[in-house]
Design a protein around this motif. Structure first.
Motif, PDB file in Angstrom:
ATOM      1  N   PHE A  55       0.626  -7.721   4.431  1.00 13.78           N
ATOM      2  CA  PHE A  55       1.004  -6.305   4.822  1.00 13.78           C
ATOM      3  C   PHE A  55       2.194  -5.600   3.800  1.00 13.78           C
ATOM      4  O   PHE A  55       1.848  -4.885   3.210  1.00 13.78           O
ATOM      5  CB  PHE A  55       1.502  -6.055   6.236  1.00 13.78           C
ATOM      6  N   PHE A  56       3.056  -6.321   3.722  1.00 11.64           N
ATOM      7  CA  PHE A  56       4.439  -5.748   3.253  1.00 11.64           C
ATOM      8  C   PHE A  56       4.195  -5.725   1.455  1.00 11.64           C
ATOM      9  O   PHE A  56       5.112  -5.216   0.773  1.00 11.64           O
ATOM     10  CB  PHE A  56       5.671  -6.383   3.546  1.00 11.64           C
ATOM     11  N   ASP A  57       3.382  -6.500   1.139  1.00 14.41           N
ATOM     12  CA  ASP A  57       3.145  -6.381  -0.292  1.00 14.41           C
ATOM     13  C   ASP A  57       1.709  -6.330  -0.809  1.00 14.41           C
ATOM     14  O   ASP A  57       1.337  -6.457  -1.723  1.00 14.41           O
ATOM     15  CB  ASP A  57       3.411  -7.989  -0.953  1.00 14.41           C
ATOM     16  N   ALA A  58       1.075  -5.290   0.260  1.00 10.73           N
ATOM     17  CA  ALA A  58      -0.491  -5.077  -0.081  1.00 10.73           C
ATOM     18  C   ALA A  58      -0.487  -4.257  -1.092  1.00 10.73           C
ATOM     19  O   ALA A  58      -1.925  -4.352  -1.771  1.00 10.73           O
ATOM     20  CB  ALA A  58      -1.050  -4.402   1.215  1.00 10.73           C
ATOM     21  N   ILE A 102       0.074  -7.587  -8.945  1.00 10.20           N
ATOM     22  CA  ILE A 102       0.385  -9.037  -9.544  1.00 10.20           C
ATOM     23  C   ILE A 102       0.178  -9.880  -8.428  1.00 10.20           C
ATOM     24  O   ILE A 102      -0.522 -10.876  -8.633  1.00 10.20           O
ATOM     25  CB  ILE A 102       1.587  -8.931  -9.983  1.00 10.20           C
ATOM     26  N   ALA A 103       0.598  -9.708  -7.311  1.00 16.23           N
ATOM     27  CA  ALA A 103       0.215 -10.798  -6.092  1.00 16.23           C
ATOM     28  C   ALA A 103      -1.149 -10.525  -5.421  1.00 16.23           C
ATOM     29  O   ALA A 103      -1.496 -11.801  -5.226  1.00 16.23           O
ATOM     30  CB  ALA A 103       1.423 -10.467  -5.138  1.00 16.23           C
ATOM     31  N   SER A 124       7.767 -11.323  -3.666  1.00 18.48           N
ATOM     32  CA  SER A 124       7.347  -9.856  -3.924  1.00 18.48           C
ATOM     33  C   SER A 124       8.848  -9.140  -4.129  1.00 18.48           C
ATOM     34  O   SER A 124       9.657  -9.195  -3.214  1.00 18.48           O
ATOM     35  CB  SER A 124       6.595  -9.474  -2.600  1.00 18.48           C
ATOM     36  N   PRO A 125       9.076  -8.277  -5.120  1.00 15.66           N
ATOM     37  CA  PRO A 125      10.126  -7.440  -5.303  1.00 15.66           C
ATOM     38  C   PRO A 125      10.230  -6.550  -4.216  1.00 15.66           C
ATOM     39  O   PRO A 125      11.370  -5.820  -3.715  1.00 15.66           O
ATOM     40  CB  PRO A 125       9.965  -6.978  -6.680  1.00 15.66           C
ATOM     41  N   VAL A 126       9.107  -5.827  -3.604  1.00 19.16           N
ATOM     42  CA  VAL A 126       9.087  -4.879  -2.638  1.00 19.16           C
ATOM     43  C   VAL A 126       9.180  -5.265  -1.171  1.00 19.16           C
ATOM     44  O   VAL A 126       9.554  -4.596  -0.349  1.00 19.16           O
ATOM     45  CB  VAL A 126       7.914  -3.864  -2.773  1.00 19.16           C
ATOM     46  N   ALA A 127       8.548  -6.671  -0.884  1.00 16.35           N
ATOM     47  CA  ALA A 127       8.586  -7.246   0.286  1.00 16.35           C
ATOM     48  C   ALA A 127      10.016  -7.118   1.187  1.00 16.35           C
ATOM     49  O   ALA A 127       9.988  -6.562   2.523  1.00 16.35           O
ATOM     50  CB  ALA A 127       7.859  -8.266   0.695  1.00 16.35           C
ATOM     51  N   PRO A 128      11.002  -7.767   0.790  1.00 17.48           N
ATOM     52  CA  PRO A 128      12.246  -7.729   1.382  1.00 17.48           C
ATOM     53  C   PRO A 128      12.747  -6.528   2.094  1.00 17.48           C
ATOM     54  O   PRO A 128      13.052  -6.346   3.289  1.00 17.48           O
ATOM     55  CB  PRO A 128      13.280  -8.408   0.422  1.00 17.48           C
ATOM     56  N   GLU A 129      12.768  -5.520   1.177  1.00 15.44           N
ATOM     57  CA  GLU A 129      13.425  -4.205   1.912  1.00 15.44           C
ATOM     58  C   GLU A 129      12.414  -3.665   2.978  1.00 15.44           C
ATOM     59  O   GLU A 129      12.848  -3.232   3.964  1.00 15.44           O
ATOM     60  CB  GLU A 129      13.575  -3.223   0.818  1.00 15.44           C
ATOM     61  N   ARG A 130      10.965  -3.693   2.610  1.00 14.70           N
ATOM     62  CA  ARG A 130      10.087  -3.131   3.482  1.00 14.70           C
ATOM     63  C   ARG A 130      10.066  -3.911   4.811  1.00 14.70           C
ATOM     64  O   ARG A 130      10.087  -3.398   5.830  1.00 14.70           O
ATOM     65  CB  ARG A 130       8.623  -3.345   3.046  1.00 14.70           C
ATOM     66  N   ILE A 131      10.253  -5.290   4.738  1.00  8.32           N
ATOM     67  CA  ILE A 131      10.511  -5.980   6.092  1.00  8.32           C
ATOM     68  C   ILE A 131      11.646  -5.773   6.792  1.00  8.32           C
ATOM     69  O   ILE A 131      11.511  -5.535   7.979  1.00  8.32           O
ATOM     70  CB  ILE A 131      10.464  -7.674   5.756  1.00  8.32           C
TER      71      ILE A 131
END
Length: 318
Positions: A46-49, A53-54, A103-110
């Motif tokens: 979900f958090f890197d949907a 790249i992923a 994922s560069p975006v997942a940590p902050e989103r989580i």
């Protein structure tokens, strides 16, 4: 997602966030066998949907431009909550998405959606992990070239064996008390001890791990790698559509037909050569390159984890 997101409904207490081919599936199903813990069977992603790249399969060209899934919407959060609706009676709920670590975006989103979540990361000898992922791609019909070519054609082979920077990002954001790092090699040597530690970390009662419970998602390898790569030229076109409807946006007969085609091909036709129990050997020159390059990419990891990883991962210098 700016600031913490207010949500209603059951959301995860913990996440198994990676890395791929490091035993996360085994940990997933062992934790899920606890009466206290609920985990959806499939990875959630979900958090890197929206990460091309992923998850390139999640994005495709539509008539109006790029067709992609936006997790930063009320509908997206509703979909995410829905993944845990059937598990609402469990004291602890978690999810498993093995690419969150990278994922560069997942940590902050989580952190915004799950500010109190705990994170579990499994690591493995980075050279063996990269080779294992390559053979996973071969056996899933996604690679049509040899390992040496795949290293430049599929950058995730290297990225997913790069642990230091992603771990620092999570540790800085969540703090060491909410991040647990385990080694796949420790899991192989002492499954019970690793699972005892994870249960204590999550606040769950200990699990008794039987000898037969230690391995999930076992891989079988091609008996004829060259012929398998030729077969994969057909398989990759079918495999590329496997996750196209991951978020259930397309409920048309055409989507259902694609899903049936994928199941039948990969259940009957594709595995015909996948009979070997061991992966073919890696050329020494390739292994030497991977040891050197991945050591440099992870230099400082031993200090970060407080453990001399060269004693666990042969040839590692980090």
């Amino acid at each position: 997602m700016d600031g913490r997101v207010e949500t209603k409904g059951r959301l995860p207490d913990f996440i198994i966030g990676g890395a791929p081919k490091c035993g996360t599936t085994s940990v997933h199903f062992l934790l899920g066998s606890s009466p206290e813990i609920g985990i959806p069977d499939d990875e959630v992603h979900f958090f890197d949907a929206d990460d091309p790249i992923a998850h390139p399969d999640f994005l495709h060209a539509g008539r109006g431009g790029l067709d992609w899934y936006d997790p930063d919407t009320p509908e997206g959060l509703d979909w995410y909550r829905g993944r845990f609706a059937a598990l609402a009676d469990r004291p602890l709920v978690g999810e498993d998405s093995t690419l969150y670590l990278h994922s560069p975006v997942a940590p902050e989103r989580i952190a915004r959606v799950l500010p109190d979540a705990k994170l579990i990361f499994m690591l493995r000898d980075p050279v063996r992990r990269a080779c294992s992922q390559y053979w996973h791609m071969v056996t899933r019909g996604r690679a049509v070239c040899g390992l040496e070519t795949a290293l430049s054609r599929h950058p995730n082979l290297i990225l997913c064996s790069t642990y230091l920077a992603p771990l620092r990002r999570y540790l800085d954001l969540f703090g060491p008390e909410r991040v647990r790092v385990c080694l796949f090699e420790d899991f192989l040597a002492d499954r019970q001890g690793v699972m005892d530690g994870l249960c204590a970390f999550l606040g769950a009662a200990p699990l008794r791990v039987g000898h037969e419970d230690g391995w999930h998602n076992r891989t079988f390898y091609p008996s004829n790698p060259r012929l398998q790569l030729l077969l994969n030229r057909i398989s990759r076109r079918i495999a590329a559509r496997q996750y196209r409807n991951h978020f259930d946006a397309d409920r048309t007969p055409r989507a259902a037909l694609r899903a049936r085609m994928h199941r039948r091909w990969f259940r009957h036709a594709h595995p015909v050569l996948l009979t070997a129990t061991r992966a073919p050997p890696v050329a020494e020159e390739t292994a030497s390159y991977l040891r050197r390059h991945l050591s440099d990419r992870n230099r400082g990891l031993s200090d970060l984890l407080g453990r001399d990883l060269s004693q666990v991962w042969p040839g590692f210098e980090g």
